[in-house]
Write a protein that holds these residues in place. Structure first.
Motif, mmCIF file in Angstrom:
data_model
loop_
_atom_site.group_PDB
_atom_site.id
_atom_site.type_symbol
_atom_site.label_atom_id
_atom_site.label_comp_id
_atom_site.label_asym_id
_atom_site.label_seq_id
_atom_site.Cartn_x
_atom_site.Cartn_y
_atom_site.Cartn_z
ATOM 1 N N ARG A 30 0.802 -1.214 0.000
ATOM 2 C CA ARG A 30 0.000 0.000 0.000
ATOM 3 C C ARG A 30 0.837 1.267 0.000
ATOM 4 O O ARG A 30 0.549 2.212 -0.688
ATOM 5 N N ASP A 31 1.873 1.326 0.812
ATOM 6 C CA ASP A 31 2.605 2.563 1.045
ATOM 7 C C ASP A 31 3.333 3.150 -0.170
ATOM 8 O O ASP A 31 3.398 4.363 -0.289
ATOM 9 N N PRO A 32 3.907 2.368 -1.087
ATOM 10 C CA PRO A 32 4.631 2.983 -2.206
ATOM 11 C C PRO A 32 3.779 3.927 -3.055
ATOM 12 O O PRO A 32 4.277 4.941 -3.532
ATOM 13 N N ASN A 33 2.509 3.628 -3.239
ATOM 14 C CA ASN A 33 1.655 4.515 -4.030
ATOM 15 C C ASN A 33 1.509 5.874 -3.371
ATOM 16 O O ASN A 33 1.544 6.905 -4.033
ATOM 17 N N LEU A 34 1.347 5.879 -2.074
ATOM 18 C CA LEU A 34 1.183 7.123 -1.342
ATOM 19 C C LEU A 34 2.448 7.969 -1.422
ATOM 20 O O LEU A 34 2.382 9.181 -1.640
ATOM 21 N N LEU A 35 3.589 7.344 -1.275
ATOM 22 C CA LEU A 35 4.862 8.055 -1.390
ATOM 23 C C LEU A 35 4.983 8.698 -2.769
ATOM 24 O O LEU A 35 5.336 9.874 -2.889
ATOM 25 N N ARG A 36 4.678 7.950 -3.792
ATOM 26 C CA ARG A 36 4.764 8.470 -5.162
ATOM 27 C C ARG A 36 3.819 9.648 -5.357
ATOM 28 O O ARG A 36 4.192 10.672 -5.918
ATOM 29 N N LEU A 40 2.513 11.754 -3.125
ATOM 30 C CA LEU A 40 2.771 12.949 -2.313
ATOM 31 C C LEU A 40 4.156 13.545 -2.490
ATOM 32 O O LEU A 40 4.413 14.638 -1.990
ATOM 33 N N SER A 41 5.030 12.880 -3.201
ATOM 34 C CA SER A 41 6.390 13.410 -3.346
ATOM 35 C C SER A 41 6.718 13.842 -4.771
ATOM 36 O O SER A 41 7.879 14.097 -5.080
ATOM 37 N N GLN A 42 5.729 13.939 -5.621
ATOM 38 C CA GLN A 42 5.981 14.392 -6.988
ATOM 39 C C GLN A 42 6.413 15.851 -6.978
ATOM 40 O O GLN A 42 5.967 16.635 -6.146
ATOM 41 N N PRO A 43 7.288 16.219 -7.904
ATOM 42 C CA PRO A 43 7.695 17.626 -7.974
ATOM 43 C C PRO A 43 6.516 18.510 -8.391
ATOM 44 O O PRO A 43 5.541 18.028 -8.968
ATOM 45 N N GLY A 44 6.626 19.777 -8.060
ATOM 46 C CA GLY A 44 5.567 20.722 -8.421
ATOM 47 C C GLY A 44 4.711 21.067 -7.222
ATOM 48 O O GLY A 44 5.077 20.798 -6.076
ATOM 49 N N PRO A 45 3.546 21.654 -7.485
ATOM 50 C CA PRO A 45 2.658 22.039 -6.383
ATOM 51 C C PRO A 45 2.279 20.834 -5.525
ATOM 52 O O PRO A 45 2.000 19.754 -6.035
ATOM 53 N N ALA A 46 2.286 21.039 -4.209
ATOM 54 C CA ALA A 46 2.042 19.935 -3.279
ATOM 55 C C ALA A 46 0.585 19.818 -2.857
ATOM 56 O O ALA A 46 0.087 18.714 -2.651
ATOM 57 N N LEU A 47 -0.123 20.948 -2.712
ATOM 58 C CA LEU A 47 -1.506 20.869 -2.230
ATOM 59 C C LEU A 47 -2.429 20.097 -3.159
ATOM 60 O O LEU A 47 -3.274 19.345 -2.669
ATOM 61 N N ARG A 79 -4.763 16.982 -1.875
ATOM 62 C CA ARG A 79 -6.206 16.924 -2.142
ATOM 63 C C ARG A 79 -6.575 15.653 -2.917
ATOM 64 O O ARG A 79 -7.588 15.011 -2.632
ATOM 65 N N THR A 80 -5.745 15.307 -3.889
ATOM 66 C CA THR A 80 -5.999 14.104 -4.679
ATOM 67 C C THR A 80 -5.968 12.854 -3.802
ATOM 68 O O THR A 80 -6.820 11.970 -3.945
ATOM 69 N N VAL A 81 -5.018 12.777 -2.896
ATOM 70 C CA VAL A 81 -4.927 11.623 -2.005
ATOM 71 C C VAL A 81 -6.167 11.531 -1.124
ATOM 72 O O VAL A 81 -6.766 10.466 -0.981
ATOM 73 N N VAL A 82 -6.578 12.644 -0.533
ATOM 74 C CA VAL A 82 -7.769 12.634 0.333
ATOM 75 C C VAL A 82 -8.996 12.218 -0.469
ATOM 76 O O VAL A 82 -9.785 11.375 -0.023
ATOM 77 N N ARG A 83 -9.147 12.766 -1.647
ATOM 78 C CA ARG A 83 -10.304 12.411 -2.483
ATOM 79 C C ARG A 83 -10.250 10.953 -2.926
ATOM 80 O O ARG A 83 -11.280 10.285 -3.022
ATOM 81 N N ILE A 136 2.133 7.461 7.000
ATOM 82 C CA ILE A 136 1.170 8.335 6.300
ATOM 83 C C ILE A 136 1.294 9.766 6.804
ATOM 84 O O ILE A 136 1.343 10.713 6.007
ATOM 85 N N GLU A 137 1.359 9.931 8.117
ATOM 86 C CA GLU A 137 1.476 11.276 8.684
ATOM 87 C C GLU A 137 2.748 11.970 8.211
ATOM 88 O O GLU A 137 2.736 13.149 7.864
ATOM 89 N N THR A 138 3.854 11.246 8.170
ATOM 90 C CA THR A 138 5.131 11.813 7.724
ATOM 91 C C THR A 138 5.050 12.263 6.271
ATOM 92 O O THR A 138 5.529 13.351 5.926
ATOM 93 N N LEU A 139 4.442 11.430 5.425
ATOM 94 C CA LEU A 139 4.308 11.811 4.012
ATOM 95 C C LEU A 139 3.417 13.041 3.847
ATOM 96 O O LEU A 139 3.736 13.953 3.064
#
Length: 194
Positions: A66-72, A74-81, A85-89, A132-135
């Motif tokens: 599960r975790d590798p997808n979340l890392l990918r 939330l850590s992409q370059p560019g705008p972070a918000l 939002r995409t992860v929460v949705r 998850i919290e750290t990411l």
């Protein structure tokens, strides 16, 4: 001469994960595992240990997958918000589906069923939540540094709020037949990022 295993331990672990995820720890007996995995009790013990050890290995496997997808995400370059939002949705949309309603999240299920009285399970749940919290925190710090999040906002507190929301979405999504509950909650919580 030692006998070779007559089954694929990796496939058996995945099968055990699916059974535990669907039924929970307490509702899954060794007889259920023997039947579902199609291997003998002695082979299960020799390969994975007892039921509790097998459960913990299955939980570890779930977390690894599960975790590798979340890392990918939330850590992409560019705008972070937008990524946050995409992860929460995505979590909300997954929680609102019929398939997830039947299974929920294996980590969240474990938190509710075992964490209060099983230290080994509780450590794994906490590790997953810490990850998850750290990411989320890292993404929100980056958003703040890029001017997307107001300077006065607390990225750590927001990350914790989002973590609790994500876990709550999974619980409510599993128990409620009304997808609007989780979808509306996610959207309202995202306004905290404005």
């Amino acid at each position: 001469m030692a006998r070779t295993k007559e089954f694929d331990p990796d496939a058996a672990l995945q099968s055990a994960l699916e059974l535990f995820w669907r039924r929970g720890y307490e509702a899954t007996s060794m007889a259920d595992l023997v039947e579902h995995l199609g291997i003998g009790r002695a082979s299960i013990y020799a390969t994975f240990g007892n039921k509790h050890e097998l459960f913990l290995k299955a939980l570890d496997r779930y977390r690894e997958n599960r975790d590798p997808n979340l890392l990918r995400e939330l850590s992409q370059p560019g705008p972070a918000l937008p990524a946050v939002r995409t992860v929460v949705r995505r979590f909300a949309a997954e929680a609102a589906t019929e398939d997830r309603r039947l299974t929920g999240c294996f980590v969240t299920n474990t938190a509710a069923e075992l964490a209060p009285h099983d230290p080994a399970a509780a450590r794994r749940v906490e590790h997953s939540w810490d990850h998850i919290e750290t990411l989320l925190h890292a993404a929100l710090v980056r958003a703040q540094a890029q001017g997307e999040l107001a300077a006065g906002r607390d990225p750590r507190a927001l990350a914790r709020t989002l973590l609790v929301l994500l876990q709550g979405l999974r619980v409510v999504g599993k128990a409620s037949a009304d997808p609007a509950r989780v979808l509306d909650a996610a959207e309202q919580t995202l306004t905290l990022l404005d």
